[in-house]
Write a protein that holds these residues in place. Sequence first.
Motif, short mmCIF file in Angstrom:
data_model
loop_
_atom_site.label_atom_id
_atom_site.label_comp_id
_atom_site.label_asym_id
_atom_site.label_seq_id
_atom_site.Cartn_x
_atom_site.Cartn_y
_atom_site.Cartn_z
N LEU A 49 33.95 -61.51 21.99
CA LEU A 49 35.00 -60.55 22.00
C LEU A 49 34.54 -59.36 22.76
O LEU A 49 35.43 -58.90 23.55
CB LEU A 49 35.36 -60.23 20.71
N ALA A 50 33.56 -58.85 22.76
CA ALA A 50 32.99 -57.79 23.32
C ALA A 50 32.78 -58.14 25.02
O ALA A 50 33.25 -57.10 25.89
CB ALA A 50 31.72 -57.36 22.80
N ALA A 51 32.41 -59.18 25.37
CA ALA A 51 32.11 -59.62 26.80
C ALA A 51 33.80 -59.69 27.37
O ALA A 51 33.83 -59.33 28.48
CB ALA A 51 31.76 -60.99 26.80
N VAL A 52 34.75 -60.25 26.74
CA VAL A 52 35.96 -60.37 27.26
C VAL A 52 36.64 -58.76 27.41
O VAL A 52 37.29 -58.76 28.38
CB VAL A 52 36.86 -61.33 26.24
N ALA A 53 36.53 -58.22 26.31
CA ALA A 53 37.19 -56.81 26.24
C ALA A 53 36.59 -55.87 27.56
O ALA A 53 37.12 -55.28 28.12
CB ALA A 53 36.71 -56.05 25.14
N ALA B 185 32.79 -64.69 32.13
CA ALA B 185 32.43 -63.84 30.73
C ALA B 185 32.24 -64.94 29.62
O ALA B 185 31.52 -64.80 28.77
CB ALA B 185 33.38 -62.93 30.45
N LEU B 186 33.24 -65.77 29.36
CA LEU B 186 33.00 -66.82 28.22
C LEU B 186 32.09 -67.62 28.48
O LEU B 186 31.22 -68.05 27.39
CB LEU B 186 34.26 -67.66 28.30
N LEU B 187 31.50 -68.23 29.74
CA LEU B 187 30.49 -69.15 29.95
C LEU B 187 29.20 -68.20 29.71
O LEU B 187 28.23 -68.93 29.13
CB LEU B 187 30.92 -69.77 31.32
N GLU B 188 29.08 -66.87 29.96
CA GLU B 188 27.92 -66.39 30.05
C GLU B 188 27.48 -66.24 28.40
O GLU B 188 26.22 -66.56 28.07
CB GLU B 188 27.97 -65.09 30.64
N ILE B 189 28.38 -66.11 27.33
CA ILE B 189 28.01 -65.66 26.23
C ILE B 189 27.71 -67.36 25.54
O ILE B 189 26.67 -67.39 24.73
CB ILE B 189 29.32 -65.26 25.44
N TYR C 296 23.92 -67.92 23.82
CA TYR C 296 23.50 -68.59 22.56
C TYR C 296 23.26 -70.22 22.27
O TYR C 296 22.73 -70.44 21.63
CB TYR C 296 24.74 -68.06 21.55
N GLN C 297 23.99 -70.79 23.35
CA GLN C 297 23.54 -72.13 23.34
C GLN C 297 21.87 -72.52 23.60
O GLN C 297 21.30 -73.32 23.03
CB GLN C 297 24.64 -73.18 24.59
N GLY C 298 21.46 -71.68 24.61
CA GLY C 298 20.31 -71.51 24.84
C GLY C 298 19.26 -71.17 23.78
O GLY C 298 18.06 -71.79 23.40
N LEU C 299 19.89 -70.27 22.92
CA LEU C 299 18.99 -69.85 21.59
C LEU C 299 19.23 -70.84 20.66
O LEU C 299 18.18 -71.10 20.04
CB LEU C 299 19.48 -68.43 20.92
N VAL C 300 20.12 -71.61 20.28
CA VAL C 300 20.38 -72.55 19.47
C VAL C 300 19.24 -73.71 19.90
O VAL C 300 18.57 -74.23 19.09
CB VAL C 300 21.65 -73.25 19.46
N LYS C 301 19.12 -74.11 21.00
CA LYS C 301 18.32 -75.12 21.61
C LYS C 301 16.92 -74.68 21.48
O LYS C 301 16.08 -75.52 20.87
CB LYS C 301 18.54 -75.43 23.03
#
Length: 768
Positions: free
Chosen positions: A344-348, A365-369, A373-378
């Motif tokens: 939400l912050a990235a979009v704002a 902006a959506l893809l960056e977030i 966090y997908q990398g963090l999950v992995k």
Amino acid sequence: MPSAVLAGMPQPGAQDDIETTWNYLQHGVTRIMNNLQDGLDLQNYMGIYTAVHNFCTSQKAGTFSLTSTIVGQSQRGAHLIGEDLYKRLAQYLAEHLIDLVAQSKAHTDEALLTFYIREWQRYTSAGKYVHHLFKYLNRHWVKREIDEGKKNVYDVYTLHLVQWRDVLFVQVSSKVMDAVLKLVEKQRNGETIEHNQIKQVVDSFVSLGLDDGDSSKTNLDVYRYHFERPFLDATKAFYQKESQQFVADNSVVEYMKKAEARLEEEEERVKTYLHPDIAIALKKACNQVLIADHSNLLRDEFQVLLDNDREEDMARMYSLLSRIPDGLDPLRTKFETHVRNAGLAAVAKVASDAEKLEPKVYVDALLEIHSQYQGLVKRAFKDEPEFTRSLDNACREFVNRNEVCKSGSNKSPELLAKYTDVLLRKSSTTGAEDTDLEGTLVQIMTVFKYIEDKDVFQKFYSRMLARRLVHSNSSSDDAETSMISKLKEACGFEYTNKLQRMFQDMQISKDLNAGFREHITTLGTKGLDSSYSVLGTGFWPLAPPGTNFNPPEEIAADCERFSRFYKNKHEGRKLTWLWQLCKGEVKATYIKSAKMPYTFQVSIYQMAILLLFNEKDKNTYEEISTATQLNSEALDPSLGILLKAKVLNLDPGSDKVGPGASFSLNYDFKNKKYRVNLNVGMKSETKQEEAETNKTIEEDRKLLLQSAIVRIMKARKRMKHQQLVSETINQIRARFVPKVGDIKKCIEILLDKEYLERLEDDDIGYLA
């Protein structure tokens, strides 16, 4: 066997044969028990073996017969005896062990362990020798007793173990275990120990797990009660004390490192000198005192680690908390909230003006977030499915309900479709910026996965695909096909059916144009260098023109020739000309200062306007309107672009485009390029098209809801109103998330149309 007896062997015939035999045997057994290292010569070995044999095969007490058993064991005259011998041996072993218990009292701690292990090894080694010497007792008397179901009768070696357990072990096991625990504690405190001692103690405890009901079976009961239970209790006490003190003096991150190291040490301890049976229980005990007892402290730190991108520490926390039941649930909840807020912050940050927001900026902006966090999950959370689900939930929220979407829930799919259009459209800048088009399309599908209103994406995408195909400005047919394949894989055949038919129409049109050109050549008629696209009405999201139009004579003649050709090939079909999508090129030969003629790329409306200036240099607004038959909504923007490009001049006295204005050809036209594109869309046209698309979406949704309701009711015949609403939501959710109010309205419409009927108890019935 020879009839002669060995020297020193008891002679047959005396009443006290058992005393004589045992006295002889005891001397040899004592030598084995106490001085096995000195060995036993063959003569004495055979003497003992034969004495046992003779005693066990005597026909009756007091009389030996060496031949009866040798010739055949099953002769009726044989009377196998051995109970007295068995009891004497058992008593001997008990007395031997009582003496060892007395000796053990002189030792403590490691000295006691050394004594216990030495005596255990000596005793069990001797037991194996004695077992072989008393082989005949095992094979006959012991076997018969066991076969007859007698309890507490064992083979000679097992008898040794039973006596050790019942006489010595019960007296010294707790002291031995205390010594073991002190040794382990020393190791936990960093001292080097002789861990082989502990392993030997463990092995002895395991060996004593004898089944009193069946001597052939063993179990771990003795080991578990006397070793495993106190070991686990001591482990818990040690780590409870240590962890409480460590947490009080150090940070949570440092404690996690300490706990991780301790857990690895205990796992190594199992491999090195503990029995594998303890592994699960020890792990559980350590997990409880090192992790579960401090789990709230760890979880409270998780948000700090997230805020500061401490990936390594988050991985450590995940690894620790995954060891305890439900340990990760609070982390997943915090992670989901954090990712949603980050999105939400990235979009704002990029959405200061939603109307002017570039699709690429928004999608990036959506893809960056998501990528972060997908990398963090992995990496940190090992791609665990539940963390992946939390990530998906968070992404779904900030993709569909963010600052940009406040102006309309359709914004995310609309902007995603526009970004896809930018990628797939021919553009010199796009190719330079994005060489990996396929990779970018994969990322597009990542965002598409989270879009709830997939029908909105479909509408905008199909309109933009139609324009790309009609205007032949797709960057690549392969890329277009790849994107449709991805959509088909995600949403099914029905979702992409019309898109694929559009491609088929374009291929058919290519073949049709080749046939038309061949036809013109055959007739010898000179026509325009033209091409036609014939588009199926049901598959293309295109509306008829919003104005009358009188095409230039040359265009009209060529269109008439094509119409006749087409109708001859497809009898009964009707062509409707979509003039607003037609375009062409005109060559400007009137500009004398140009080194070569300019070529203007124009819409068909602009072409019609410009061709009027072949007759005269000036034309009034009314003359142009009459000649072209265009209404003001189509004419004014076309003239505006020509004026802006300075192809035409607005004559003095005319303040704006409209009635009363007059226009003249600009003979001083100049441009850096000799091919000038004048066929550019106006913002007003784009907004109008968006409004029409959104209106179409709402209409299509009503029809989709109604068809779903009828389909459900046709199958079920009768349903509760609330059940029907829930079932409709479940069926439609893959395309968009319907509002309950809209479903209720559609039910009312179907009731009015008499597809459905109201029944008692708030039931809805189906009318065939």
